[in-house]
Design a protein around this motif. Structure first.
Motif, mmCIF file in Angstrom:
data_model
loop_
_atom_site.group_PDB
_atom_site.id
_atom_site.type_symbol
_atom_site.label_atom_id
_atom_site.label_comp_id
_atom_site.label_asym_id
_atom_site.label_seq_id
_atom_site.Cartn_x
_atom_site.Cartn_y
_atom_site.Cartn_z
ATOM 1 N N VAL A 154 -7.624 -2.573 -1.202
ATOM 2 C CA VAL A 154 -7.063 -2.508 -2.205
ATOM 3 C C VAL A 154 -6.291 -4.815 -1.999
ATOM 4 O O VAL A 154 -5.301 -4.945 -1.905
ATOM 5 C CB VAL A 154 -5.490 -1.511 -2.581
ATOM 6 C CG1 VAL A 154 -4.919 -2.199 -4.080
ATOM 7 C CG2 VAL A 154 -6.130 -0.816 -1.945
ATOM 8 N N LYS A 194 -8.627 2.562 0.443
ATOM 9 C CA LYS A 194 -9.723 1.402 0.594
ATOM 10 C C LYS A 194 -9.433 0.011 0.080
ATOM 11 O O LYS A 194 -7.763 0.278 0.414
ATOM 12 C CB LYS A 194 -10.099 1.157 -1.069
ATOM 13 C CG LYS A 194 -10.892 3.142 -0.876
ATOM 14 C CD LYS A 194 -10.555 3.513 -2.955
ATOM 15 C CE LYS A 194 -11.809 4.529 -2.976
ATOM 16 N NZ LYS A 194 -13.344 4.750 -2.919
ATOM 17 N N VAL A 204 -9.422 -2.634 -7.101
ATOM 18 C CA VAL A 204 -10.411 -1.803 -6.014
ATOM 19 C C VAL A 204 -11.424 -1.151 -6.271
ATOM 20 O O VAL A 204 -11.359 -1.397 -7.899
ATOM 21 C CB VAL A 204 -9.078 -0.236 -5.473
ATOM 22 C CG1 VAL A 204 -9.029 0.301 -7.165
ATOM 23 C CG2 VAL A 204 -10.039 0.357 -4.618
ATOM 24 N N GLN A 256 0.838 -1.012 -0.146
ATOM 25 C CA GLN A 256 0.242 -0.021 -0.341
ATOM 26 C C GLN A 256 0.850 1.557 0.189
ATOM 27 O O GLN A 256 0.362 2.219 -0.754
ATOM 28 C CB GLN A 256 -0.433 0.197 1.587
ATOM 29 C CG GLN A 256 -2.132 -1.191 0.968
ATOM 30 C CD GLN A 256 -2.759 -1.136 2.504
ATOM 31 O OE1 GLN A 256 -2.431 -0.637 3.545
ATOM 32 N NE2 GLN A 256 -3.827 -2.356 2.274
ATOM 33 N N LEU A 295 -6.579 5.899 -3.669
ATOM 34 C CA LEU A 295 -6.731 4.509 -3.227
ATOM 35 C C LEU A 295 -6.677 4.529 -1.690
ATOM 36 O O LEU A 295 -6.972 3.146 -1.212
ATOM 37 C CB LEU A 295 -6.121 3.286 -4.398
ATOM 38 C CG LEU A 295 -6.398 2.670 -4.974
ATOM 39 C CD1 LEU A 295 -6.362 4.259 -6.461
ATOM 40 C CD2 LEU A 295 -5.315 2.190 -5.796
ATOM 41 N N ASN A 334 -16.039 3.034 2.279
ATOM 42 C CA ASN A 334 -14.519 2.067 2.909
ATOM 43 C C ASN A 334 -14.873 1.404 3.344
ATOM 44 O O ASN A 334 -14.834 1.630 5.116
ATOM 45 C CB ASN A 334 -13.828 3.283 2.853
ATOM 46 C CG ASN A 334 -13.235 4.582 1.705
ATOM 47 O OD1 ASN A 334 -13.417 3.769 1.005
ATOM 48 N ND2 ASN A 334 -12.310 5.520 2.332
#
Length: 658
Positions: A91, A89, A107, A70, A86, A221
């Motif tokens: 992923v 979120k 995503v 990330q 992103l 989210n």
């Protein structure tokens, strides 16, 4: 949160197919757009709505991104576009074919792009996909943005002249990935120029993909707890099948009195298997950990602490310095030359299994291998008997699980896992494993510079001795003996010579006379042996035939059926047999047995497979007269298996005379 191992399936929920009927590769997942949650079944466990599927590039071993990954994505996105939509979120990363670490980014239910480790520059890159570009444009990103006058759906792959560029942001450099907008169209491409020159006549950019669709990031989210809860009905069935596999095999009549061991490597798969086994079986189980001597320090510490804190009976078998002691004989291991696994893993494990199988008993080993890990493992059965360790039966309860299912199980159970996963590693075993990706190898350098230096210094010295450049090591070519096409292409692009120059060896065996008719009948092949005397070959002569050794004459004579082998103290070898094929086969077998004597690692695997106890390895390898020549010790020998690599000078093919 509900117990996923007990929760009943919701009424009307899509049924989950039994593991036994699944395809080897499930190349899809589902996504609940209402809850913004990835799903493994077509119905969300929270809102109960049916959800669309997302096709994945095979093999489909999708997983959650780690904190380290990330951070990499965040740095790349922020560096290119000034922001990272992103962030925060869920992923997902789906491993796909590539030069090295290469993952499809999923995503908000869209294929955003590809995160890959560039083997030329040895850095990470993020390549956008059309859905990701459209979502970025829809989010209001204004950096690396170009507005073009061209319109129409057939612009993908085409070059755009500077006269067709209406406006652009001032942060674009030649070679940058740029976002594109036009009349009812949007997409992305590669800029050929800096911002100041983009409007000049001539080719200014190439459009990679452009589309009229509108795609936006989802606003919600979800938390990790939400994701686990939404997938609980599916996971309930998956866990039930795994537990039933363990119980079913352990309760079979032939295994009821057998001890049960769990192979615990410190990785996520073996951790899941250990927890499932503890849930499935009431009796005391034993856990063994093969400490190869080159395990990540974090892995060793994690295994010991986890077992101690959970009151688990741990047997740690140690190879200690076995790897480095055998390194001079074998050289660096490779993906297609993993001699280290037998010496550093299988041999120490023998000490555990020997006690377990004493008296002809069976021993059950619960193992965390999964089909999605590699092509070789894609056909593993629910249970397998180990051909090298009689009496050991391995059971694979999570063989059909994908990585995301393993992680969902660990998250739900709240199990502590190996910290290396959060630090960017997919493999958490041996720190110098050739199966480790170059991306992980250089991450290892950051975390353990002293260990990295020890191994890298050896590799550089080895490369120099074999006429290879430092770049050969730097770009990871050492991880193969036979380079795959992708690495051959990379070598050509980087102009790196990958030809291994022969190093002068003290030991060698070669054909000198070819196969030719013999005046006394049959066919003869002549050869030369260096670094090994006839009395040493005598130690393994029993596996080749009946032997006579004359110290005065300096001659070892071995007879079998209508064939003979003569080994002289001068190093000359003469093999005679009825046919050309038999002569060549007998010479090759003699060569391999000689290599076996010279390079025996004393791993002890051959001791276990010999049905008559005719093998001894102390003080050196010796085949006793009891040998029945069944060949089982040869098939199990790591030295024989990799003789083409350990003794590359032995090559009979050019000398075969038809």
């Amino acid at each position: 949160m509900e117990d996923i191992s007990r929760r009943s399936t919701s009424q009307g929920q899509k049924s989950v197919t039994s593991n036994s009927s699944w395809k080897v590769n499930k190349d899809y997942i589902f996504w609940c757009r209402k809850c913004n949650i990835p799903l493994l079944d077509g119905q969300c466990g929270i809102c109960h709505e049916k959800c669309p599927s997302i096709e994945l590039t095979q093999p489909g071993d999708i997983r959650f991104s780690s904190r380290h990954e990330q951070n990499i994505i965040n740095d790349l996105m922020s560096g290119s576009f000034g922001a990272n939509p992103l962030a925060g979120k869920p992923v997902l990363l789906n491993k796909i074919p590539g030069e090295d670490k290469t993952d499809e980014i999923i995503v908000d239910g869209i294929r955003f792009g590809i995160l890959r480790f560039d083997m030329k520059e040895l850095v990470f890159r993020l390549d956008l996909m059309i859905e990701g570009a459209l979502a970025l444009i829809g989010s209001g990103i204004h950096k690396k943005l170009i507005r073009i006058s061209s319109h129409g759906r057939h612009l993908s792959g085409k070059a755009i002249d500077g006269s067709e560029i209406l406006e652009c942001s001032d942060d674009i450099k030649s070679g940058d990935t740029v976002l594109l907008t036009g009349k009812n169209l949007a997409g992305f491409g590669i800029s050929y120029r800096d911002s100041s020159e983009l409007k000049n006549p001539g080719k200014s950019l190439r459009i990679k993909k452009i589309d009229s669709k509108k795609i936006a990031f989802l606003s919600k989210n979800p938390s990790l707890d939400d994701i686990v809860r939404a997938n609980a009905p599916y996971m309930k069935n998956l866990v039930r099948d795994a537990v039933n596999t363990i119980r079913g095999i352990a309760n079979q009549r032939e295994f009821r009195d057998s001890p049960v061991y769990v192979s615990f490597s410190g990785g996520k798969d073996s951790l899941t298997t250990l927890d499932l086994t503890r849930s499935a079986l009431r009796g005391q189980i034993k856990v063994f950990f093969a400490n190869t001597g080159i395990e990540f320090p974090e892995t060793v510490e994690f295994v010991r602490r986890f077992c101690r804190e959970n009151n688990i009976d741990l047997t740690e078998v140690e190879a200690k310095e076995a790897f480095f002691e055998n390194l001079p004989s074998f050289g660096p291991p490779a993906k297609d030359f993993r001699w280290c696994c037998k010496i550093c893993k299988l041999a120490p494990i023998n000490t555990v299994i020997e006690e377990c199988t004493r008296g002809g008993r069976k021993c059950i080993t619960i193992d965390g291998k999964r089909k999605y890990e590699s092509f070789i493992r894609s056909r593993i059965a629910p249970k397998e008997e180990n051909p090298f360790i009689p009496g050991q039966v391995s059971v694979f309860p999570i063989r059909n699980w994908r990585a995301i299912e393993v992680w969902l199980y660990l998250y739900y159970r709240g199990l502590e896992y190996n910290p290396l996963y959060d630090l960017g590693f997919e493999r958490v075993g041996c720190w110098l494993c050739p199966a480790e990706l170059s991306a992980e190898y250089y991450r290892f350098k950051e975390l353990h510079p002293e260990l990295f230096k020890r191994w890298n210094d050896y590799l550089l010295e080895w490369a120099g001795e074999h006429g290879l450049s430092d770049a050969f090591i730097e770009h990871g070519f050492w991880r193969w003996k036979t380079l795959p096409p992708k690495m051959k292409r990379l070598a050509e692009e980087l102009n790196i010579d990958t030809t291994l120059k022969s190093k002068k060896e003290e030991f060698g065996i070669s054909v000198t006379g070819g196969v030719s008719p013999c005046k006394t009948g049959g066919y003869t092949i002549e050869g030369r042996l260096t670094g090994l005397m006839p009395y040493e070959v005598l130690n393994i002569a029993g596996i080749l035939g009946e032997s006579i050794f004359s110290e005065d004459l300096g001659l070892l004579l071995i007879r079998r059926d209508n064939s003979s082998i003569k080994v002289f103290s001068s190093g000359h070898i003469s093999v005679n047999a009825r046919s050309k094929e038999d002569a060549l086969s007998l010479f090759e077998n003699t060569a391999k047995q000689s290599i076996r004597v010279k390079k025996c690692t004393k791993c002890g695997v051959c001791l276990k497979v010999c049905p008559v106890g005719a093998v001894s390895i102390e003080p050196q390898l010796r085949i006793k007269k009891d040998c029945i020549r069944c060949g089982k010790c040869i098939k199990s020998c790591v030295v024989v298996k990799y003789s083409d690599y350990t003794s590359p000078s032995f090559d009979t093919a050019p000398f075969f005379i038809p």
